[in-house]
Design an enzyme around this catalytic site. Sequence first.
Site, PDB file in Angstrom:
ATOM      1  N   ARG A 156       4.766  -8.617  13.132  1.00 16.57           N
ATOM      2  CA  ARG A 156       4.000  -7.451  12.957  1.00 16.57           C
ATOM      3  C   ARG A 156       2.585  -7.761  12.660  1.00 16.57           C
ATOM      4  O   ARG A 156       1.620  -7.564  12.351  1.00 16.57           O
ATOM      5  CB  ARG A 156       5.208  -6.635  12.187  1.00 16.57           C
ATOM      6  CG  ARG A 156       6.082  -6.379  12.384  1.00 16.57           C
ATOM      7  CD  ARG A 156       6.538  -4.857  11.730  1.00 16.57           C
ATOM      8  NE  ARG A 156       6.212  -4.445  10.297  1.00 16.57           N
ATOM      9  CZ  ARG A 156       7.292  -4.596   9.515  1.00 16.57           C
ATOM     10  NH1 ARG A 156       8.165  -4.717   9.637  1.00 16.57           N
ATOM     11  NH2 ARG A 156       6.810  -5.000   8.406  1.00 16.57           N
TER      12      ARG A 156
ATOM     13  N   LYS B  96       0.800  -0.993   0.205  1.00 15.85           N
ATOM     14  CA  LYS B  96       0.250  -0.213  -0.158  1.00 15.85           C
ATOM     15  C   LYS B  96       1.032   1.120   0.188  1.00 15.85           C
ATOM     16  O   LYS B  96       0.337   2.325  -0.571  1.00 15.85           O
ATOM     17  CB  LYS B  96      -1.222   0.176   1.281  1.00 15.85           C
ATOM     18  CG  LYS B  96      -0.561   0.033   2.335  1.00 15.85           C
ATOM     19  CD  LYS B  96      -1.414  -0.498   3.080  1.00 15.85           C
ATOM     20  CE  LYS B  96      -0.947  -0.586   5.026  1.00 15.85           C
ATOM     21  NZ  LYS B  96      -0.300  -1.286   5.485  1.00 15.85           N
TER      22      LYS B  96
ATOM     23  N   ARG C 207      11.962  -7.348   0.283  1.00 11.13           N
ATOM     24  CA  ARG C 207      12.272  -5.746   0.634  1.00 11.13           C
ATOM     25  C   ARG C 207      12.981  -5.264   1.877  1.00 11.13           C
ATOM     26  O   ARG C 207      13.901  -4.279   0.864  1.00 11.13           O
ATOM     27  CB  ARG C 207      10.876  -5.210   1.728  1.00 11.13           C
ATOM     28  CG  ARG C 207      10.934  -3.772   1.452  1.00 11.13           C
ATOM     29  CD  ARG C 207       9.032  -3.428   2.258  1.00 11.13           C
ATOM     30  NE  ARG C 207       8.649  -4.212   3.414  1.00 11.13           N
ATOM     31  CZ  ARG C 207       7.935  -3.741   3.878  1.00 11.13           C
ATOM     32  NH1 ARG C 207       6.535  -3.158   3.856  1.00 11.13           N
ATOM     33  NH2 ARG C 207       7.592  -3.839   5.378  1.00 11.13           N
TER      34      ARG C 207
ATOM     35  N   ARG D  75      13.912  -3.942   4.810  1.00 11.68           N
ATOM     36  CA  ARG D  75      14.334  -3.340   5.445  1.00 11.68           C
ATOM     37  C   ARG D  75      14.426  -3.651   6.894  1.00 11.68           C
ATOM     38  O   ARG D  75      14.464  -4.675   7.661  1.00 11.68           O
ATOM     39  CB  ARG D  75      12.755  -2.816   5.573  1.00 11.68           C
ATOM     40  CG  ARG D  75      12.033  -1.224   5.936  1.00 11.68           C
ATOM     41  CD  ARG D  75      10.984  -0.646   6.223  1.00 11.68           C
ATOM     42  NE  ARG D  75      10.252  -1.510   6.561  1.00 11.68           N
ATOM     43  CZ  ARG D  75       8.842  -0.788   7.232  1.00 11.68           C
ATOM     44  NH1 ARG D  75       8.337  -0.213   5.996  1.00 11.68           N
ATOM     45  NH2 ARG D  75       8.174  -1.530   7.823  1.00 11.68           N
TER      46      ARG D  75
HETATM   47  P1  ADP Z   1       4.577  -1.895   6.725  1.00 13.30           P
HETATM   48  O1  ADP Z   1       4.148  -1.170   5.613  1.00 13.30           O
HETATM   49  O2  ADP Z   1       5.417  -2.770   6.993  1.00 13.30           O
HETATM   50  O3  ADP Z   1       3.042  -2.014   7.338  1.00 13.30           O
HETATM   51  P2  ADP Z   1       4.850   0.639   8.257  1.00 13.30           P
HETATM   52  O4  ADP Z   1       5.972   1.650   7.780  1.00 13.30           O
HETATM   53  O5  ADP Z   1       3.846   1.125   8.114  1.00 13.30           O
HETATM   54  O6  ADP Z   1       4.686  -0.807   7.951  1.00 13.30           O
HETATM   55  O7  ADP Z   1       5.346   0.881   9.909  1.00 13.30           O
HETATM   56  C1  ADP Z   1       6.790   0.407  10.350  1.00 13.30           C
HETATM   57  C2  ADP Z   1       6.137  -0.064  12.403  1.00 13.30           C
HETATM   58  O8  ADP Z   1       6.085   1.658  12.753  1.00 13.30           O
HETATM   59  C3  ADP Z   1       5.440  -0.244  12.380  1.00 13.30           C
HETATM   60  O9  ADP Z   1       5.672  -1.875  12.867  1.00 13.30           O
HETATM   61  C4  ADP Z   1       4.911  -0.201  14.150  1.00 13.30           C
HETATM   62  O10 ADP Z   1       5.954  -0.037  14.939  1.00 13.30           O
HETATM   63  C5  ADP Z   1       5.151   1.744  13.804  1.00 13.30           C
HETATM   64  N1  ADP Z   1       3.397   2.462  12.981  1.00 13.30           N
HETATM   65  C6  ADP Z   1       3.439   2.726  12.134  1.00 13.30           C
HETATM   66  N2  ADP Z   1       2.194   3.692  11.762  1.00 13.30           N
HETATM   67  C7  ADP Z   1       1.602   3.150  13.783  1.00 13.30           C
HETATM   68  C8  ADP Z   1       0.721   3.279  14.159  1.00 13.30           C
HETATM   69  N3  ADP Z   1      -0.204   4.505  13.333  1.00 13.30           N
HETATM   70  N4  ADP Z   1       0.496   2.776  15.611  1.00 13.30           N
HETATM   71  C9  ADP Z   1       1.309   2.141  15.988  1.00 13.30           C
HETATM   72  N5  ADP Z   1       2.815   2.016  15.090  1.00 13.30           N
HETATM   73  C10 ADP Z   1       3.094   2.725  14.316  1.00 13.30           C
END
Ligand code: ADP
Length: 198
Positions: free
Chosen positions: A145, A20, A132, A134
């Site tokens: 996650r 996304k 990926r 990361r």
């Molecule tokens: P992905 O795209 O793999 O789902 P993101 O880049 O969106 O991961 O987020 C990486 C990390 O940042 C999450 O695993 C979490 O620890 C933290 N994070 C991001 N957005 C939020 C949120 N809205 N609430 C709590 N933690 C968040």
Amino acid sequence: MGAAEGLMIVILLGPPGVGKGTQAAMAAEAHGWLHLSTGDLLRAQVAQKTDIGLQADQYMSKGDLVPDVLMVEMVAQHLTDVSSEVVVLLDGFPRTIAQAEALSEKAPGGSIALSLYFRASNSELSSRLTGRGRADDTEEVVAHRLKVYHETTSPLISWYQEKGILVEIDANRDIASIQTDFAHAVDSTLKGFSQITG
Ligand code: ADP
């Protein structure tokens, strides 16, 4: 949350690795929409070693969610700053029901117009995540996650469905096909939205 009037907020939902963020960045670039990724905002804070970054890193590196208070504050700040944007693609927020409630409470009436749910099969997700590279994409952290996503974030799918604003996108396909559906969903909602807000 003090979001500016006239914003149309599009919430992007879906499991880690569904793509996304890639889709949102492409759509933002192509249509002049604003892509607000909480993951990107947090990673920038971590890189700069700010107070927020140091706190958030302890959660992110384990695959846990950063506490709601911190996230709500961060998103509120950014939504106040984007008064002239029409479409905001909210990527990575809300991730809990409490975050969704805070957003509904503070966003001006009707501004949360659409929630796009990116759906993909588990096998597709694991191959995307492992490709990926990361820092928080090690096997153990990824597994955690996904668990957190299923337990805490996925209930938001029915939450937005009950509000009648959920649209599902089949994210098992190639990037271009997904992008077409994405843009179409946002454009259709935007047409209805402009009629209401003039
Ligand atoms: P992905 O795209 O793999 O789902 P993101 O880049 O969106 O991961 O987020 C990486 C990390 O940042 C999450 O695993 C979490 O620890 C933290 N994070 C991001 N957005 C939020 C949120 N809205 N609430 C709590 N933690 C968040």
